[in-house]
Design a protein around this motif. Structure first.
Motif, PDB file in Angstrom:
ATOM      1  N   LYS A  72      -6.994  12.544  -1.287  1.00  0.00           N
ATOM      2  CA  LYS A  72      -5.951  12.980  -0.365  1.00  0.00           C
ATOM      3  C   LYS A  72      -6.577  13.504   0.923  1.00  0.00           C
ATOM      4  O   LYS A  72      -7.530  14.275   0.897  1.00  0.00           O
ATOM      5  N   GLY A  73      -6.030  13.086   2.073  1.00  0.00           N
ATOM      6  CA  GLY A  73      -6.534  13.548   3.364  1.00  0.00           C
ATOM      7  C   GLY A  73      -7.796  12.837   3.826  1.00  0.00           C
ATOM      8  O   GLY A  73      -8.466  13.312   4.748  1.00  0.00           O
ATOM      9  N   TRP A  74      -8.107  11.683   3.256  1.00  0.00           N
ATOM     10  CA  TRP A  74      -9.340  10.984   3.633  1.00  0.00           C
ATOM     11  C   TRP A  74      -9.234  10.302   4.988  1.00  0.00           C
ATOM     12  O   TRP A  74     -10.240  10.178   5.718  1.00  0.00           O
ATOM     13  N   LEU A  75      -8.036   9.839   5.369  1.00  0.00           N
ATOM     14  CA  LEU A  75      -7.903   9.002   6.553  1.00  0.00           C
ATOM     15  C   LEU A  75      -7.866   9.794   7.854  1.00  0.00           C
ATOM     16  O   LEU A  75      -8.492   9.408   8.861  1.00  0.00           O
ATOM     17  N   GLU A  76      -7.145  10.915   7.870  1.00  0.00           N
ATOM     18  CA  GLU A  76      -6.935  11.643   9.125  1.00  0.00           C
ATOM     19  C   GLU A  76      -8.230  12.075   9.805  1.00  0.00           C
ATOM     20  O   GLU A  76      -8.358  11.930  11.035  1.00  0.00           O
ATOM     21  N   PRO A  77      -9.236  12.627   9.078  1.00  0.00           N
ATOM     22  CA  PRO A  77     -10.480  13.013   9.771  1.00  0.00           C
ATOM     23  C   PRO A  77     -11.187  11.825  10.416  1.00  0.00           C
ATOM     24  O   PRO A  77     -11.770  11.961  11.501  1.00  0.00           O
ATOM     25  N   LEU A  78     -11.135  10.668   9.779  1.00  0.00           N
ATOM     26  CA  LEU A  78     -11.777   9.484  10.355  1.00  0.00           C
ATOM     27  C   LEU A  78     -11.107   9.086  11.674  1.00  0.00           C
ATOM     28  O   LEU A  78     -11.786   8.823  12.676  1.00  0.00           O
ATOM     29  N   LEU A  79      -9.783   9.060  11.658  1.00  0.00           N
ATOM     30  CA  LEU A  79      -9.056   8.656  12.863  1.00  0.00           C
ATOM     31  C   LEU A  79      -9.226   9.663  13.992  1.00  0.00           C
ATOM     32  O   LEU A  79      -9.378   9.284  15.159  1.00  0.00           O
ATOM     33  N   THR A 121      -7.179   0.370  -5.888  1.00  0.00           N
ATOM     34  CA  THR A 121      -7.659   0.585  -4.516  1.00  0.00           C
ATOM     35  C   THR A 121      -6.507   0.507  -3.528  1.00  0.00           C
ATOM     36  O   THR A 121      -6.351   1.366  -2.643  1.00  0.00           O
ATOM     37  N   VAL A 122      -5.674  -0.519  -3.663  1.00  0.00           N
ATOM     38  CA  VAL A 122      -4.540  -0.704  -2.745  1.00  0.00           C
ATOM     39  C   VAL A 122      -3.578   0.473  -2.837  1.00  0.00           C
ATOM     40  O   VAL A 122      -3.176   1.058  -1.814  1.00  0.00           O
ATOM     41  N   HIS A 123      -3.167   0.837  -4.048  1.00  0.00           N
ATOM     42  CA  HIS A 123      -2.224   1.941  -4.207  1.00  0.00           C
ATOM     43  C   HIS A 123      -2.826   3.259  -3.739  1.00  0.00           C
ATOM     44  O   HIS A 123      -2.119   4.110  -3.174  1.00  0.00           O
ATOM     45  N   SER A 124      -4.123   3.436  -3.962  1.00  0.00           N
ATOM     46  CA  SER A 124      -4.767   4.670  -3.532  1.00  0.00           C
ATOM     47  C   SER A 124      -4.714   4.821  -2.016  1.00  0.00           C
ATOM     48  O   SER A 124      -4.460   5.907  -1.487  1.00  0.00           O
ATOM     49  N   VAL A 125      -4.958   3.732  -1.296  1.00  0.00           N
ATOM     50  CA  VAL A 125      -4.870   3.770   0.167  1.00  0.00           C
ATOM     51  C   VAL A 125      -3.438   4.098   0.601  1.00  0.00           C
ATOM     52  O   VAL A 125      -3.206   4.971   1.446  1.00  0.00           O
ATOM     53  N   LYS A 126      -2.464   3.401   0.023  1.00  0.00           N
ATOM     54  CA  LYS A 126      -1.068   3.598   0.415  1.00  0.00           C
ATOM     55  C   LYS A 126      -0.579   5.004   0.084  1.00  0.00           C
ATOM     56  O   LYS A 126       0.160   5.613   0.862  1.00  0.00           O
ATOM     57  N   ASP A 127      -0.990   5.536  -1.058  1.00  0.00           N
ATOM     58  CA  ASP A 127      -0.462   6.824  -1.511  1.00  0.00           C
ATOM     59  C   ASP A 127      -1.089   8.016  -0.796  1.00  0.00           C
ATOM     60  O   ASP A 127      -0.530   9.113  -0.805  1.00  0.00           O
ATOM     61  N   THR A 128      -2.262   7.836  -0.194  1.00  0.00           N
ATOM     62  CA  THR A 128      -2.966   8.967   0.418  1.00  0.00           C
ATOM     63  C   THR A 128      -2.964   8.931   1.936  1.00  0.00           C
ATOM     64  O   THR A 128      -3.324   9.928   2.571  1.00  0.00           O
ATOM     65  N   ALA A 129      -2.588   7.806   2.535  1.00  0.00           N
ATOM     66  CA  ALA A 129      -2.618   7.682   3.995  1.00  0.00           C
ATOM     67  C   ALA A 129      -1.246   7.975   4.579  1.00  0.00           C
ATOM     68  O   ALA A 129      -0.225   7.528   4.042  1.00  0.00           O
ATOM     69  N   PRO A 130      -1.169   8.732   5.683  1.00  0.00           N
ATOM     70  CA  PRO A 130       0.125   8.945   6.349  1.00  0.00           C
ATOM     71  C   PRO A 130       0.727   7.615   6.786  1.00  0.00           C
ATOM     72  O   PRO A 130       0.027   6.749   7.324  1.00  0.00           O
ATOM     73  N   GLN A 131       1.993   7.437   6.563  1.00  0.00           N
ATOM     74  CA  GLN A 131       2.649   6.167   6.858  1.00  0.00           C
ATOM     75  C   GLN A 131       2.541   5.803   8.332  1.00  0.00           C
ATOM     76  O   GLN A 131       2.389   4.634   8.689  1.00  0.00           O
ATOM     77  N   ALA A 132       2.604   6.826   9.204  1.00  0.00           N
ATOM     78  CA  ALA A 132       2.546   6.556  10.640  1.00  0.00           C
ATOM     79  C   ALA A 132       1.158   6.084  11.079  1.00  0.00           C
ATOM     80  O   ALA A 132       1.020   5.405  12.100  1.00  0.00           O
ATOM     81  N   SER A 133       0.126   6.444  10.314  1.00  0.00           N
ATOM     82  CA  SER A 133      -1.250   6.103  10.706  1.00  0.00           C
ATOM     83  C   SER A 133      -1.748   4.813  10.083  1.00  0.00           C
ATOM     84  O   SER A 133      -2.681   4.192  10.600  1.00  0.00           O
ATOM     85  N   LEU A 134      -1.168   4.413   8.951  1.00  0.00           N
ATOM     86  CA  LEU A 134      -1.628   3.208   8.262  1.00  0.00           C
ATOM     87  C   LEU A 134      -0.845   2.003   8.783  1.00  0.00           C
ATOM     88  O   LEU A 134       0.311   1.790   8.417  1.00  0.00           O
ATOM     89  N   LYS A 135      -1.481   1.230   9.631  1.00  0.00           N
ATOM     90  CA  LYS A 135      -0.819   0.068  10.215  1.00  0.00           C
ATOM     91  C   LYS A 135      -0.621  -1.027   9.181  1.00  0.00           C
ATOM     92  O   LYS A 135       0.447  -1.645   9.095  1.00  0.00           O
ATOM     93  N   GLU A 136      -1.666  -1.281   8.368  1.00  0.00           N
ATOM     94  CA  GLU A 136      -1.599  -2.383   7.412  1.00  0.00           C
ATOM     95  C   GLU A 136      -2.795  -2.318   6.471  1.00  0.00           C
ATOM     96  O   GLU A 136      -3.819  -1.697   6.773  1.00  0.00           O
ATOM     97  N   ASN A 146      -0.648  12.154  17.330  1.00  0.00           N
ATOM     98  CA  ASN A 146      -0.959  10.925  18.067  1.00  0.00           C
ATOM     99  C   ASN A 146      -2.291  10.320  17.637  1.00  0.00           C
ATOM    100  O   ASN A 146      -3.119   9.941  18.478  1.00  0.00           O
ATOM    101  N   LEU A 147      -2.520  10.227  16.344  1.00  0.00           N
ATOM    102  CA  LEU A 147      -3.745   9.619  15.851  1.00  0.00           C
ATOM    103  C   LEU A 147      -3.686   8.102  16.028  1.00  0.00           C
ATOM    104  O   LEU A 147      -2.607   7.506  16.036  1.00  0.00           O
ATOM    105  N   PRO A 148      -4.850   7.460  16.177  1.00  0.00           N
ATOM    106  CA  PRO A 148      -4.855   5.990  16.207  1.00  0.00           C
ATOM    107  C   PRO A 148      -4.335   5.431  14.883  1.00  0.00           C
ATOM    108  O   PRO A 148      -4.296   6.123  13.862  1.00  0.00           O
ATOM    109  N   THR A 149      -3.956   4.181  14.907  1.00  0.00           N
ATOM    110  CA  THR A 149      -3.516   3.510  13.675  1.00  0.00           C
ATOM    111  C   THR A 149      -4.694   2.784  13.038  1.00  0.00           C
ATOM    112  O   THR A 149      -5.659   2.412  13.716  1.00  0.00           O
ATOM    113  N   ALA A 150      -4.604   2.563  11.727  1.00  0.00           N
ATOM    114  CA  ALA A 150      -5.720   1.978  10.991  1.00  0.00           C
ATOM    115  C   ALA A 150      -5.300   0.709  10.273  1.00  0.00           C
ATOM    116  O   ALA A 150      -4.195   0.612   9.725  1.00  0.00           O
ATOM    117  N   SER A 151      -6.189  -0.273  10.284  1.00  0.00           N
ATOM    118  CA  SER A 151      -6.075  -1.467   9.442  1.00  0.00           C
ATOM    119  C   SER A 151      -7.172  -1.385   8.392  1.00  0.00           C
ATOM    120  O   SER A 151      -8.356  -1.349   8.739  1.00  0.00           O
TER     121      SER A 151
END
Length: 626
Positions: A279-286, A199-214, A178-183
Motif C-alpha cells: 500500500k502506498g507504493w506508487l505515490e512516492p515514485l510519481l 500482480t495485476v490485482h495488487s497494482v489495481k488495489d494499491t494504486a490511486p485510481q486517478a494516478s493509474l492510467k493503465e 496533481n501527480l503524474p499518471t502511470a502506465s
C-alpha cells in the motif's frame, strides 16, 4: 435414380434450371464459410487519435521488432503518429510493430507503425488448447516449470494485502493531487496464472485510481493454454487493463519496449509478472519523478519466498551495485552515502536499480534511447540503463517509502535461456560503456573473453547515442557514483560452481533480506549466479553474486561473513588443493559437506579424504591475462 432419369429423358430446360440451382447453393455455402473481412477503420473503437511528440524526442520502439510475414488481406496498418485507441486483444489477434517503406516525391522513407494481425485458428499454430494445461494435473505445475511453488500460490488469494512495514515517517508524507499518471507494463511468458493475476490485482488495489492510467500486459508468445482464451476473457472484465499479444518471442527487453510504445501515462513503470505491491507504493515514485524527470527510480524490493510465499521485508537499507563480472547484487549503504541522507526515508543514491520494478518519465525514457534494442531476451538491461542514465546527465535512486514484493525464483526456468544470452548482453555493456575498463570485465569472465574473440557486437548506434547525449566516460562513474568498485588487486585463481563430490550438490548463497551473515547451504546445481564462487589470490572464497561476502567460520560451521581482507591469521583464509580438499588454514581442518534433513551445510572436520571432503570448481579455470 430419379435425377438420372430426368437428366436422360427430361427436357433440356429443366436440366438447365437444376444446374443453376446447384451453382447457387454452392455460392451460398462459400459466402457463409468465408465472410468478407471487417473494415476496422469503420468501427468506433478503431478511429485514429491524434498523437504528437515533443520536439527533441525520438520514438524508435518499432525498430526492435521484425516485420512478420502474413497475408496482406489479413493486415491493418496503423501509423505511429495516429495509433488507434487501445483495446484488449483477443487470443487470435496480435499486435506487432513494423517498419513500412513509403515513397515521397523522388526519395523513399521508412514509416514506423503497427500491424494488427487477425490470425485464422490453425491447430498447428497453437501448441496448446484451453484444456491441455490441465492434463496430467501437477506435472504441468510447480517448481520445475516456474522456479517457485505454484501449487501453494494457487491456494493463496489473488487479492491479499501485505503487512504494513514502512517507516512511520512514510505514513506522514502527503502527496499533492496533481501527480503524474502511470502506465504499468508487465511482460510475461508462460507465467503462472496465480502470480500473474495477483500482480495485476495488487497494482489495481494499491494504486490511486486517478494516478493509474493503465496496466499493459504484454504476452511474449506464451504457450500454456490458460494464458489464451481464459486470460483474454478474465482481462476483458478488468477496467484499465489492456492485453497485447506477440506472435514471436521478444524477450523481456523488447517486450517492455513494445508495451512502452503503447503507453499513454506520464510515467512508465516496468514490473515483473510475479510481484505484489505494498500500500502506498506508487505515490512516492510519481512525486519524485515530478520533481525531476531525469531520474530512473525503483522501490525497495522485498522478498516473497519461492517456497512458502511468505513476505519478508528488508530491514536494512541497501543499494544496487555490480562487480567486474557485471553481476547485480545488493549491498548495505556505505558510510559516505549515509551521511548525505537527511532522514531515514530520504532517497538512496544507487549505482544501478534492480530489474524487477523500474520507473521513469516516459519522454525521458525515449530521449535517452529506451532499452538497448540490440540486447536480446533478458538479462543485464537494468545495468545498461542505469549506467547510461548516470553517464548521460541523469541519476538513479531507490525510494525507501515505496515497497514492492518480488518472488525470487529457486532456479531459472528451462524456458528462459540464460548464460550465453546474458553474457552477450554484458559484452555489449562492456564494449559500449566501460571504455578502457572493459579489460577488467574480460579478466573476470573467461566465457565473455572467448565470445568476444570470436565475434564483436555492433555498438555503432549506442556509440552515436553517447555522442548525441554528451555522455561522460566510465572513469567519472567510478570516481563520482561508485568508488567502491575498486580496481581488482586480488584476481581470482579459480571460479565457478563449488561442487561437492560426495553429496553431488553445489554451494549456494541465499539472500536473507538484508542480513549478511548466514550458513553456506548446499543445493542441486543450477545455472543461477548465486552458485558462483571465486577463490582469490588472497586465499578467500567469495560469493560471485555478493562479492562482499566470504567463507568464514563460527563454531566449526562454514558461514558467510563480510570480507575482512586481513593480510594474515584470518578465519577467512583457505587452501584449495589439487586433490580437491579445501583446508581452513588457521585450524588445519577440512571443509566437509554434512547432509541432515531437510538441508545440507558445510562444517570443519579432521581431514580424511572422504568423498564429502572433495570439492571441485565446476567449469573452473585459472583466469589468465587476456
Amino acid at each position: 435414380m430419379f435425377l438420372r432419369k430426368r437428366c436422360r429423358y427430361g427436357s433440356r430446360k429443366l436440366q438447365f434450371l437444376l444446374l443453376l440451382l446447384m451453382l447457387g447453393f454452392l455460392l451460398l455455402m462459400v459466402t457463409m464459410l468465408n465472410p468478407p473481412p471487417r473494415d476496422l477503420n469503420k468501427e468506433g473503437t478503431s478511429q485514429p487519435v491524434k498523437f504528437t511528440l515533443r520536439e527533441g524526442y525520438q520514438l524508435d520502439f518499432a525498430e526492435t521488432q521484425e516485420m512478420l510475414e502474413t497475408q496482406e488481406e489479413r493486415q491493418q496498418y496503423y501509423p505511429m503518429e495516429g495509433l488507434s485507441p487501445f483495446i484488449s486483444l483477443r487470443e487470435d489477434e496480435l499486435l506487432v510493430a513494423i517498419v513500412a517503406p513509403t515513397i515521397k516525391r523522388n526519395h523513399s522513407r521508412t514509416r514506423k507503425g503497427y500491424r494488427m494481425v487477425k490470425q485464422h485458428k490453425d491447430p498447428e499454430s497453437l501448441p496448446l488448447q484451453d484444456g491441455d494445461w490441465d492434463d496430467g494435473g501437477e506435472q504441468l505445475l510447480g517448481l520445475e516449470i516456474h522456479g517457485f511453488n505454484e501449487a501453494l500460490s494457487e491456494q493463496i488469494s489473488l487479492r491479499r494485502e501485505l503487512p504494513e512495514v514502512r517507516h512511520p515517517l512514510c505514513l506522514q508524507q502527503e502527496h499533492g493531487p496533481n501527480l503524474p499518471t502511470a502506465s504499468v507494463i508487465i511482460c510475461f511468458h508462460d507465467e503462472a496464472w496465480s502470480t500473474l493475476l495477483r500482480t495485476v490485482h495488487s497494482v489495481k488495489d494499491t494504486a490511486p485510481q486517478a494516478s493509474l492510467k493503465e496496466i499493459i500486459l504484454v504476452d511474449d508468445l506464451s504457450q500454456r493454454g490458460h494464458l489464451k482464451s481464459a486470460l483474454s476473457e478474465y482481462i476483458s472484465k478488468l477496467d484499465g487493463v489492456k492485453l497485447i499479444r506477440s506472435n514471436k518471442r521478444l524477450g523481456v527487453i523488447q517486450g517492455r519496449m513494445l508495451g512502452a510504445a503503447r503507453a499513454t501515462g506520464d510515467v512508465l513503470i516496468f514490473m515483473d509478472s510475479h510481484c505484489e505491491c505494498h500500500k502506498g507504493w506508487l505515490e512516492p515514485l510519481l512525486a519524485r519523478l515530478a520533481s525531476d524527470r531525469n531520474r530512473i527510480i525503483s522501490p525497495i524490493i522485498d522478498v516473497i519466498d519461492w517456497k512458502t510465499f511468505q513476505y519478508y521485508h528488508s530491514v536494512d537499507l541497501r543499494r544496487g551495485v555490480f562487480d567486474w563480472k557485471l553481476d547485480f547484487h545488493w549491498e548495505s549503504l556505505p558510510e559516505h552515502e549515509e551521511k548525505v541522507r537527511q532522514s531515514p526515508i530520504s532517497p538512496i543514491r544507487s549505482p544501478v536499480v534492480p530489474g524487477g520494478v523500474v520507473a521513469m518519465d516516459r519522454h525521458y525514457f525515449r530521449n535517452i534511447g529506451a532499452y538497448d534494442s540490440d540486447m536480446t531476451l533478458w538479462g543485464a538491461e537494468n545495468l545498461e540503463l542505469s549506467i547510461r542514465a548516470w553517464l548521460c546527465g541523469g541519476s538513479v535512486e531507490i525510494l525507501p517509502c515505496s515497497r514492492v514484493g518480488h518472488v525470487y525464483r529457486n532456479h531459472i526456468p528451462p524456458a528462459f535461456p540464460y548464460e550465453e544470452v546474458m553474457m552477450r548482453n554484458k559484452i555489449r555493456i562492456a564494449e559500449t560503456w566501460l571504455g578502457s575498463f572493459r579489460e577488467n570485465f574480460y579478466k573476470h569472465n573467461t566465457l565473455a573473453s572467448l565470445i568476444s574473440k570470436v565475434e564483436k557486437p555492433d555498438c555503432n548506434e549506442s556509440l552515436q547515442l553517447q555522442k548525441r547525449l554528451g555522455c561522460r566516460d566510465f572513469h567519472w562513474f567510478i570516481s563520482n557514483v561508485y568508488p567502491e568498485l575498486h580496481l581488482p588487486k586480488d584476481r581470482p585463481k579459480f571460479s565457478g560452481k563449488l561442487h561437492n563430490t560426495g553429496i553431488g550438490f553445489c554451494a549456494d548463497y541465499r539472500s536473507r533480506g538484508g542480513v549478511s551473515e548466514g550458513p553456506v547451504e548446499l543445493s542441486p546445481c543450477t545455472d543461477a549466479t548465486n552458485q558462483d564462487f571465486e577463490y582469490s589470490s588472497m586465499k578467500e572464497i567469495r560469493s560471485g553474486s555478493a562479492p562482499q561476502l566470504c567463507f568464514g567460520i563460527r563454531h566449526d560451521k562454514v558461514i558467510f561473513q563480510n570480507c575482512t581482507e586481513a593480510a594474515e591469521n584470518s578465519q577467512q583464509h583457505w587452501d584449495v588443493q589439487e586433490s580437491g580438499m579445501i583446508i581452513h588454514i588457521l585450524s588445519g581442518k577440512c571443509m566437509e559437506a554434512v547432509q541432515s534433513e531437510p538441508e545440507a551445510n558445510l562444517f570443519l572436520r579432521p581431514c580424511n579424504k572422504s568423498a564429502n571432503q572433495l570439492w571441485q570448481f565446476e567449469c573452473s579455470h585459472v583466469l589468465d591475462e587476456r
